[in-house]
Design a protein around this motif. Structure first.
Motif, PDB file in Angstrom:
ATOM      1  N   THR A  10       0.948  -1.221   0.143  1.00  0.00           N
ATOM      2  CA  THR A  10       0.003   0.308  -0.464  1.00  0.00           C
ATOM      3  C   THR A  10       1.142   1.146   0.602  1.00  0.00           C
ATOM      4  OG1 THR A  10      -1.875  -1.269   1.276  1.00  0.00           O
ATOM      5  CG2 THR A  10      -1.809   1.600   1.033  1.00  0.00           C
ATOM      6  N   PRO A  11       0.822   2.312  -1.108  1.00  0.00           N
ATOM      7  CA  PRO A  11       1.589   2.880  -1.037  1.00  0.00           C
ATOM      8  C   PRO A  11       1.028   4.130  -0.328  1.00  0.00           C
ATOM      9  CG  PRO A  11       0.076   3.280  -2.902  1.00  0.00           C
ATOM     10  CD  PRO A  11       0.230   2.268  -2.437  1.00  0.00           C
ATOM     11  N   PRO A  12       2.169   5.405   0.361  1.00  0.00           N
ATOM     12  CA  PRO A  12       1.701   6.548   0.954  1.00  0.00           C
ATOM     13  C   PRO A  12       0.507   6.957   0.049  1.00  0.00           C
ATOM     14  CG  PRO A  12       4.190   6.028   0.772  1.00  0.00           C
ATOM     15  CD  PRO A  12       3.226   5.061  -0.246  1.00  0.00           C
ATOM     16  N   THR A  15      14.104  11.857  -3.848  1.00  0.00           N
ATOM     17  CA  THR A  15      15.699  12.335  -3.890  1.00  0.00           C
ATOM     18  C   THR A  15      16.586  12.577  -4.909  1.00  0.00           C
ATOM     19  OG1 THR A  15      16.281  10.107  -4.158  1.00  0.00           O
ATOM     20  CG2 THR A  15      15.474  10.609  -1.597  1.00  0.00           C
ATOM     21  N   GLY A  16      17.307  13.699  -4.711  1.00  0.00           N
ATOM     22  CA  GLY A  16      18.004  14.708  -5.975  1.00  0.00           C
ATOM     23  C   GLY A  16      17.215  14.386  -6.270  1.00  0.00           C
ATOM     24  N   SER A  17      17.501  14.124  -7.756  1.00  0.00           N
ATOM     25  CA  SER A  17      16.794  14.717  -9.004  1.00  0.00           C
ATOM     26  C   SER A  17      16.410  13.397  -9.992  1.00  0.00           C
ATOM     27  CB  SER A  17      18.251  14.525 -10.556  1.00  0.00           C
ATOM     28  OG  SER A  17      19.001  13.502 -10.299  1.00  0.00           O
ATOM     29  N   THR A  18      15.825  11.929  -8.519  1.00  0.00           N
ATOM     30  CA  THR A  18      14.677  11.408  -9.331  1.00  0.00           C
ATOM     31  C   THR A  18      13.634  11.141  -8.265  1.00  0.00           C
ATOM     32  OG1 THR A  18      16.745  10.006  -9.996  1.00  0.00           O
ATOM     33  CG2 THR A  18      14.898   8.376  -8.851  1.00  0.00           C
ATOM     34  N   THR A  19      12.520  10.903  -8.665  1.00  0.00           N
ATOM     35  CA  THR A  19      11.478  11.200  -8.684  1.00  0.00           C
ATOM     36  C   THR A  19      11.127   9.344  -8.588  1.00  0.00           C
ATOM     37  OG1 THR A  19      10.675  13.399  -8.938  1.00  0.00           O
ATOM     38  CG2 THR A  19       8.996  11.688  -7.856  1.00  0.00           C
ATOM     39  N   LEU A  20       9.678   8.788  -7.403  1.00  0.00           N
ATOM     40  CA  LEU A  20       9.919   7.666  -6.952  1.00  0.00           C
ATOM     41  C   LEU A  20       8.185   7.402  -7.454  1.00  0.00           C
ATOM     42  CD1 LEU A  20      12.229   5.115  -4.913  1.00  0.00           C
ATOM     43  CD2 LEU A  20      12.830   5.580  -8.128  1.00  0.00           C
ATOM     44  N   LEU A  21       7.655   7.345  -7.915  1.00  0.00           N
ATOM     45  CA  LEU A  21       5.336   7.203  -8.085  1.00  0.00           C
ATOM     46  C   LEU A  21       4.830   5.890  -7.642  1.00  0.00           C
ATOM     47  CD1 LEU A  21       5.461   9.829 -10.772  1.00  0.00           C
ATOM     48  CD2 LEU A  21       5.580   9.800  -8.398  1.00  0.00           C
ATOM     49  N   SER A  22       4.445   5.595  -7.771  1.00  0.00           N
ATOM     50  CA  SER A  22       3.500   4.289  -7.560  1.00  0.00           C
ATOM     51  C   SER A  22       1.784   4.736  -8.446  1.00  0.00           C
ATOM     52  CB  SER A  22       2.944   3.900  -6.353  1.00  0.00           C
ATOM     53  OG  SER A  22       2.334   2.647  -6.131  1.00  0.00           O
ATOM     54  N   THR A  23       1.349   3.560  -8.947  1.00  0.00           N
ATOM     55  CA  THR A  23      -0.179   3.603  -9.249  1.00  0.00           C
ATOM     56  C   THR A  23      -0.697   2.763 -10.223  1.00  0.00           C
ATOM     57  OG1 THR A  23      -1.032   4.679 -11.291  1.00  0.00           O
ATOM     58  CG2 THR A  23       0.831   4.134 -12.326  1.00  0.00           C
ATOM     59  N   VAL A  53      12.651   7.393 -17.741  1.00  0.00           N
ATOM     60  CA  VAL A  53      11.700   6.653 -16.659  1.00  0.00           C
ATOM     61  C   VAL A  53      11.654   5.045 -17.320  1.00  0.00           C
ATOM     62  CG1 VAL A  53       9.440   6.528 -17.296  1.00  0.00           C
ATOM     63  CG2 VAL A  53      10.692   8.801 -17.613  1.00  0.00           C
ATOM     64  N   GLN A  54      11.592   4.322 -15.723  1.00  0.00           N
ATOM     65  CA  GLN A  54      11.509   3.576 -15.993  1.00  0.00           C
ATOM     66  C   GLN A  54      10.025   3.139 -15.300  1.00  0.00           C
ATOM     67  OE1 GLN A  54      15.074   2.644 -13.645  1.00  0.00           O
ATOM     68  NE2 GLN A  54      16.139   2.342 -15.459  1.00  0.00           N
ATOM     69  N   VAL A  55       9.313   1.887 -15.307  1.00  0.00           N
ATOM     70  CA  VAL A  55       8.018   1.356 -15.494  1.00  0.00           C
ATOM     71  C   VAL A  55       8.442  -0.413 -15.281  1.00  0.00           C
ATOM     72  CG1 VAL A  55       5.555   2.172 -15.362  1.00  0.00           C
ATOM     73  CG2 VAL A  55       6.987   3.351 -16.313  1.00  0.00           C
ATOM     74  N   THR A  56       8.074  -0.486 -13.529  1.00  0.00           N
ATOM     75  CA  THR A  56       8.067  -1.975 -13.524  1.00  0.00           C
ATOM     76  C   THR A  56       6.815  -2.185 -12.648  1.00  0.00           C
ATOM     77  OG1 THR A  56       9.231  -1.597 -11.577  1.00  0.00           O
ATOM     78  CG2 THR A  56      10.490  -2.294 -13.360  1.00  0.00           C
ATOM     79  N   PRO A  57       6.335  -3.859 -13.145  1.00  0.00           N
ATOM     80  CA  PRO A  57       5.251  -4.079 -11.682  1.00  0.00           C
ATOM     81  C   PRO A  57       5.829  -4.389 -10.008  1.00  0.00           C
ATOM     82  CG  PRO A  57       5.600  -5.690 -12.851  1.00  0.00           C
ATOM     83  CD  PRO A  57       6.555  -4.465 -13.263  1.00  0.00           C
ATOM     84  N   LEU A  58       4.856  -4.074  -9.608  1.00  0.00           N
ATOM     85  CA  LEU A  58       5.638  -4.558  -7.610  1.00  0.00           C
ATOM     86  C   LEU A  58       4.101  -4.447  -6.925  1.00  0.00           C
ATOM     87  CD1 LEU A  58       7.929  -3.530  -5.714  1.00  0.00           C
ATOM     88  CD2 LEU A  58       7.267  -1.571  -5.739  1.00  0.00           C
ATOM     89  N   GLY A  59       4.302  -5.900  -6.428  1.00  0.00           N
ATOM     90  CA  GLY A  59       3.239  -6.141  -5.665  1.00  0.00           C
ATOM     91  C   GLY A  59       2.112  -5.583  -6.838  1.00  0.00           C
ATOM     92  N   SER A  60       1.013  -5.714  -6.423  1.00  0.00           N
ATOM     93  CA  SER A  60      -0.004  -5.110  -7.076  1.00  0.00           C
ATOM     94  C   SER A  60      -0.438  -3.754  -7.330  1.00  0.00           C
ATOM     95  CB  SER A  60      -1.245  -5.306  -5.934  1.00  0.00           C
ATOM     96  OG  SER A  60      -1.761  -4.125  -5.216  1.00  0.00           O
ATOM     97  N   HIS A  61       0.765  -3.209  -7.328  1.00  0.00           N
ATOM     98  CA  HIS A  61       1.017  -1.266  -7.871  1.00  0.00           C
ATOM     99  C   HIS A  61       2.230  -1.400  -9.071  1.00  0.00           C
ATOM    100  CE1 HIS A  61      -1.320  -0.093  -4.282  1.00  0.00           C
ATOM    101  NE2 HIS A  61      -0.694  -0.273  -3.445  1.00  0.00           N
ATOM    102  N   THR A  62       2.432  -0.638  -9.522  1.00  0.00           N
ATOM    103  CA  THR A  62       2.818  -0.172 -10.754  1.00  0.00           C
ATOM    104  C   THR A  62       4.299   0.803 -10.242  1.00  0.00           C
ATOM    105  OG1 THR A  62       1.737  -0.820 -12.295  1.00  0.00           O
ATOM    106  CG2 THR A  62       4.045   1.051 -13.203  1.00  0.00           C
ATOM    107  N   ALA A  63       5.932   0.523 -10.379  1.00  0.00           N
ATOM    108  CA  ALA A  63       6.748   1.361  -9.900  1.00  0.00           C
ATOM    109  C   ALA A  63       7.105   2.237 -10.788  1.00  0.00           C
ATOM    110  CB  ALA A  63       7.252   0.801  -9.025  1.00  0.00           C
TER     111      ALA A  63
END
Length: 133
Positions: free
Chosen positions: A35-37, A61-69, A114-124
């Motif tokens: 469950t993401p924030p 962090t720095g110039s990297t943003t991590l997201l979840s959807t 931009v990198q997109v991967t599945p992570l559990g029931s979400h997409t990172a």
């Protein structure tokens, strides 16, 4: 141990690094929560790169943003392929599939990966920006 971990991150590349950052070390018996924030991502990352609409920002962090959807990897990859092109980014390399997406683009002296991967029931989603020279 730290040296081996740094080498492992380098060898694994960006997708592996995203999973390492989001999921913790490989020997961790407590997997990352699925469950993401609840913080909704801002409209753009560094250097004016659009962030995926409705995604939750999990880390910056720095110039990297991590997201979840909850949207599919392919939906997210297609969004970035289209959005970057519309915003004047020149695609250097692009792969968008059902289980991974990786887009590298340049605009002037700016670069984005931009990198997109599945992570559990979400997409990172990882959006990294950098100067290109």
């Amino acid at each position: 141990m730290r040296t081996r971990m740094l080498k492992a991150v380098t060898v694994m590349g960006g997708v592996g690094a995203v999973l390492l950052v989001l999921g913790g070390c490989s020997g961790n018996s407590n997997p990352a929560p699925t469950t993401p924030p609840t913080k909704t991502a801002t409209a753009t990352a560094d250097r004016g790169v659009p962030l995926y609409p409705g995604a939750t920002q999990t880390r910056h962090t720095g110039s990297t943003t991590l997201l979840s959807t909850d949207d599919s990897v392919k939906q997210v990859g297609d969004f970035y392929a289209d959005a970057l092109g519309r915003d004047g980014w020149k695609t250097i390399s692009k792969y968008v599939g059902d289980y991974s997406a990786n887009i590298v683009a340049r605009r002037g002296h700016d670069g984005v990966t931009v990198q997109v991967t599945p992570l559990g029931s979400h997409t990172a989603i990882s959006v990294s920006t950098y100067p290109t020279g």
